[in-house]
Design an enzyme around this catalytic site. Structure first.
Site, short mmCIF file in Angstrom:
data_model
loop_
_atom_site.label_atom_id
_atom_site.label_comp_id
_atom_site.label_asym_id
_atom_site.label_seq_id
_atom_site.Cartn_x
_atom_site.Cartn_y
_atom_site.Cartn_z
N TYR A 1 12.96 63.63 88.68
CA TYR A 1 12.36 64.08 89.94
C TYR A 1 11.45 65.26 89.64
CZ TYR A 1 11.89 66.13 94.63
OH TYR A 1 11.40 66.65 95.81
N ASP B 1 8.85 69.27 82.55
CA ASP B 1 9.21 69.81 83.85
C ASP B 1 10.53 70.56 83.69
OD1 ASP B 1 9.88 70.46 86.39
OD2 ASP B 1 9.66 68.43 87.22
N LYS C 1 12.52 77.48 90.74
CA LYS C 1 13.95 77.82 90.90
C LYS C 1 14.29 79.21 90.33
CE LYS C 1 15.16 73.21 92.05
NZ LYS C 1 14.81 71.90 91.55
#
Ligand code: PLP
Length: 428
Positions: free
Chosen positions: A144, A239, A267
């Site tokens: 994702y 990523d 994050k």
């Protein structure tokens, strides 16, 4: 445990926001039932609006590695706020955060601050296309990368690698430019490059996946990623929105021993405020406007509050090095939960990368989306609710990772293992 006030809050929210939430995983759709509304959080604990306390294992889905409401992070945010919350003009703090990240992740020679992981991956893809002059990208099933159109693409029929839209609103034209391959499959990657090599701008990959549950890449797969992209002139994008600063002070790339061309972060680097980052080789990054021609901008990018929270979080991580202790806690939790599930006679595979992990109700091995998706999600839902009833907040999906924070203690872990044993006993 009463959840009456959460119930009322959800009824109200459902009238106002689609599904009552501002991000779909929060609605508990994968485990059934209604979400819990949070009043506040401190350290390793969440408190809901009914006054119940939970040991928190989602940590806002990754950012809260220091635990909630860390006093030094709060102080940094407060001090920044008093000097003004947004200027739309450059600040020295942005360079301070950029310098800290560049020192910690040497493959990132230059970077841009943005506002979310989605923005980071979207911008990295555009840059890769602008830099290479090519159109197609490769991604992997079960990875994702945020809700970017060109990355919300699912695998097509098994014969073809060309993707199909994974959401209404993503056009077939967009999806056709994305090839979706199997994770941990070096041969599949090689044949895609053999077929489409001169059209591929970039391969984007989670070097350790958090988003089909926690799945670690194999060394052979990582070698293939690096060698094939290099050979065919495509960029390799790691990523690391989830893995950046999660397992060590830096990227998973420093543990795994592979240097990508571009890296995306989010994050943890925002310390609980909205921050995303994309960066990499300076030669590539100099193609971003106004140094180069690839457009990318943001009214709130490098926002003073978010930047202050990021700097404070990274400083604490750098200076206190909580990683060895986080690893110990994670080992204790993984072995305790794994033993409990196996003793209950249930299939169990633990996917783990340092302080992130997933308890798969699956005999394993879990190496890609096909094997992950064979997990017993009904059993996971009962496990989730049993633990929640006992004051433990696990990820509300079999396919999400749990996260430990520096605020968790051994007694939190032991209480969680005990709650898991009781839950499993009640399931049989
Ligand atoms: C969370 C996540 C994103 C998206 O980040 P947002 O801030 O939610 O947009 C992208 N990639 C990975 C690997 C993630 O875990």
């Amino acid at each position: 445990m009463s959840r009456q006030r959460s119930h009322l809050a959800f009824a109200r929210a459902k009238q106002l926001m689609p599904g009552g939430v501002n991000s779909p995983a929060r609605a508990f759709g994968a485990v059934g039932g209604e979400p819990i509304f949070i009043d506040r959080a401190e350290g390793a604990y969440l408190y809901d609006v009914d006054g119940n306390r939970y040991v928190d294992y989602i940590g806002s889905w990754g950012p809260m590695i220091l635990g909630h409401a860390h006093p030094q992070v709060l102080a940094a945010i407060e001090a920044a706020a008093r000097r003004g919350t947004s200027f739309g003009a450059p600040t020295e703090a942005e360079s301070e955060l950029a310098e800290m990240i560049i020192r910690a992740i040497p493959s990132m020679e230059m970077l841009r601050l943005v506002n979310s992981g989605t923005e980071a991956t979207m911008s990295a893809i555009r840059l890769a296309r602008g830099f290479t002059g090519r159109e197609k990208i490769i991604k992997f099933a079960g990875n994702y990368h945020g809700h970017v159109d060109s990355l919300l693409v699912a695998a097509g029929s098994s014969a073809a690698t060309l993707g199909v839209p994974d959401s209404p609103g993503v056009t077939p034209g967009t999806a056709r430019d994305t090839l979706v391959l199997r994770y941990n499959d070096p041969q599949g990657l090689e044949s895609a490059f053999r077929q489409h090599g001169d059209k591929i701008a970039a391969v984007i990959v989670e070097p350790v996946v958090g988003n089909m549950g926690c799945v670690v890449s194999s060394p052979e797969f990582r070698t293939a990623l690096r060698e094939l992209t290099q050979h065919y002139g495509a960029l390799l994008i790691f990523d690391e929105v989830m893995t950046g600063f999660r397992a060590t002070y830096g990227g998973a790339q420093s543990i795994l021993g592979v240097q990508p061309d571009l890296t995306t972060l989010g994050k943890i680097v925002g310390g609980g405020l909205p921050v995303g980052v994309y960066g990499g080789r300076a030669e590539i990054m100099r193609h971003v406007l106004p140094a180069g021609k690839v457009f990318q901008a943001g009214t709130l990018s490098g926002n003073p509050l978010a930047t202050a929270a990021g700097i404070a979080t990274l400083k604490i991580l750098r200076d206190t090095n909580p990683y060895p202790r986080l690893d110990q806690l994670a080992t204790r939790l993984a072995s305790g939960l794994g033993d409990a599930v196996r003793r209950a006679g249930l299939p169990c595979t633990i996917g783990q990368f340092h302080s992130m992990m997933t308890v798969f109700f699956n005999p394993g091995p879990v190496t890609d989306w096909d094997s992950a998706s064979r997990s017993d999600t009904k059993l996971y839902a009962r496990w989730f609710w049993g633990l929640l009833e006992r004051g433990v907040y696990m990820p509300c999906s079999q396919f999400e990772a749990l996260f430990l924070s520096a605020a968790h203690t051994e007694s939190d872990i032991d209480a969680t293992i005990q709650a898991a044993r009781e839950t499993l006993a009640s399931l049989s």
